[in-house]
Scaffold this motif. Sequence first.
Motif, PDB file in Angstrom:
ATOM      1  N   GLU A 132       0.843  -1.266   0.178  1.00  0.00           N
ATOM      2  CA  GLU A 132      -0.005   0.102  -0.045  1.00  0.00           C
ATOM      3  C   GLU A 132       0.916   1.328   0.059  1.00  0.00           C
ATOM      4  OE1 GLU A 132      -4.045  -1.589   2.228  1.00  0.00           O
ATOM      5  OE2 GLU A 132      -2.557  -0.183   3.340  1.00  0.00           O
ATOM      6  N   GLN A 133       1.907   1.112   0.787  1.00  0.00           N
ATOM      7  CA  GLN A 133       2.810   2.431   0.754  1.00  0.00           C
ATOM      8  C   GLN A 133       3.403   2.689  -0.502  1.00  0.00           C
ATOM      9  OE1 GLN A 133       5.130   0.916   4.128  1.00  0.00           O
ATOM     10  NE2 GLN A 133       4.354   2.430   5.666  1.00  0.00           N
ATOM     11  N   ALA A 134       3.911   1.655  -0.978  1.00  0.00           N
ATOM     12  CA  ALA A 134       4.626   1.881  -2.320  1.00  0.00           C
ATOM     13  C   ALA A 134       3.429   2.423  -3.551  1.00  0.00           C
ATOM     14  CB  ALA A 134       4.871   0.360  -3.001  1.00  0.00           C
ATOM     15  N   LEU A 135       2.267   1.879  -3.637  1.00  0.00           N
ATOM     16  CA  LEU A 135       1.526   2.182  -4.449  1.00  0.00           C
ATOM     17  C   LEU A 135       0.999   3.815  -4.014  1.00  0.00           C
ATOM     18  CD1 LEU A 135      -0.231   1.796  -7.152  1.00  0.00           C
ATOM     19  CD2 LEU A 135      -2.139   1.172  -5.367  1.00  0.00           C
ATOM     20  N   GLU A 136       0.854   4.206  -2.668  1.00  0.00           N
ATOM     21  CA  GLU A 136       0.782   5.641  -2.468  1.00  0.00           C
ATOM     22  C   GLU A 136       1.920   6.372  -2.769  1.00  0.00           C
ATOM     23  OE1 GLU A 136      -0.104   5.901   1.885  1.00  0.00           O
ATOM     24  OE2 GLU A 136      -0.222   7.934   1.735  1.00  0.00           O
ATOM     25  N   LEU A 137       3.207   5.985  -2.502  1.00  0.00           N
ATOM     26  CA  LEU A 137       4.107   6.648  -3.175  1.00  0.00           C
ATOM     27  C   LEU A 137       4.171   6.992  -4.713  1.00  0.00           C
ATOM     28  CD1 LEU A 137       6.519   8.484  -1.853  1.00  0.00           C
ATOM     29  CD2 LEU A 137       8.077   6.295  -2.529  1.00  0.00           C
ATOM     30  N   ALA A 138       3.805   5.983  -5.415  1.00  0.00           N
ATOM     31  CA  ALA A 138       3.577   6.059  -6.909  1.00  0.00           C
ATOM     32  C   ALA A 138       2.645   7.104  -7.346  1.00  0.00           C
ATOM     33  CB  ALA A 138       3.329   4.793  -7.357  1.00  0.00           C
TER      34      ALA A 138
END
Length: 447
Positions: free
Chosen positions: A434-440
């Motif tokens: 989730e954090q990776a997608l949020e960062l993208a």
Amino acid sequence: MSADSSADWTPESWRAKPALQQPEYPDAAALAAALDELRRLPPLVTSWEVNALKRELAEAQEGRRFVLQGGDCAESFADCEPDHIAGRLKILLQMSLVLVHGLKRRVVRIGRFAGQYAKPRSSDTETRAGVTLPSYRGDLVNAPEFTPAARAPDPWRLLEGHKRSALTLNFVRGLIDGGFADLHHPEYWNLAWVQHSPQAAEYQRRVAAIGESLRFFETLAGQTLADLTRVEFYTGHEALLLCAEAAQTRQVPRQSGWWNLATHFPWIGMRTAQLEGAHVEYMRGIRNPIGIKIGPQMTPDWLLALCEVLNPDDEPGRLCLIHRMGAAQVESHLPPLLEAVRRAGRRVLWVCDPMHGNTRTVGNGYKTRAFSDISRELEASFAVHAACGTRLGGVHLELTAEDVTECLGGARDLGEQDLARAYRSTVDPRLNYEQALELALKIAAMG
Ligand code: PEP
Ligand code: CO
């Protein structure tokens, strides 16, 4: 004179220079036998793939592409299994889709996988309760358990690492050739918990918008856009263990020079970028595009000297400078480096690693990073580049598709008390899915 044609370079010429971060193998004969075998095995990548990546990185230098590099801090042999590999591919594909949509640029995808098995350590040894053993240097070298047998560097691991890299790459290639990355079917990349993610609605909105544009253009063109049914995926790892890198460095028919055919994109870690060191000596002679990690200790003179040694002909696509200053230092430490490289007229690709300058240990002993620091370093990097008249052309991230709790913050606001729940990394803390997608999604809005 180009780097590869220098008369005094060979794949083994690094041995005459000081080589930091190398293990001491207790059995020299066993090491020599393993390296001999490694030299005979087929390579993991081909020179034409490496050249294709270099061309794409040259386009990124001109602002026509954006680089997304990501994966585990350290791969482990145990994680060489299908769900883990497919999951990592899914999150990188989802992120790249978000970036293409937001930045309106094609994305170059480089994994930190299929060979990211060796780690630099701050100390050669580790002491527990009065017992001192060699530090764990990654699965390519030894095992993490604190016993003399596990910590003894074992050359068998060089061959096992090669095998598991090949298995990983074979599965990635199979998935991609089979249509897994087809933009017409982004639903293939959905992870089980995507619908529960706080970013799900935003992501699905972008997927729908892209699907609609695709159908529109295909109606106009009267045919399927074949280019969108597959994507290129490249591999990268830190070229740390030089005996193994050298054993996989080869010449190929009808081309001059030497290629590291263990990976498309090797990089020099921050701890091994000494001008007179063995890592720089090794890297200067290979034809691959290469990265250098740049921390707050880097000076303009040192950086310009590295550019000269590693890319004397200013070849497009060759050199990627990956800055990792930390959110607190990026605004003060990055501008002099950008200025120096710009003034010297050097052709480089600037990439931000917002992970490694933001690592800290919290009260309960966990090594972590705050999502807010990571995001802040990226935002500041875009701004600093804009102010200096340079361009941030990519990001380098440590992430996993798993639902781990290693980095703080993000939309679910993970706190220190959450870290124990699912902290699985043996080395650095990774963004979870989730954090990776949020960062993208954030980067798509920054660029
Ligand atoms: C890494 O990428 O895991 C790493 C050790 O980075 P750096 O060399 O930038 O510290
Ligand atoms: Co790391």
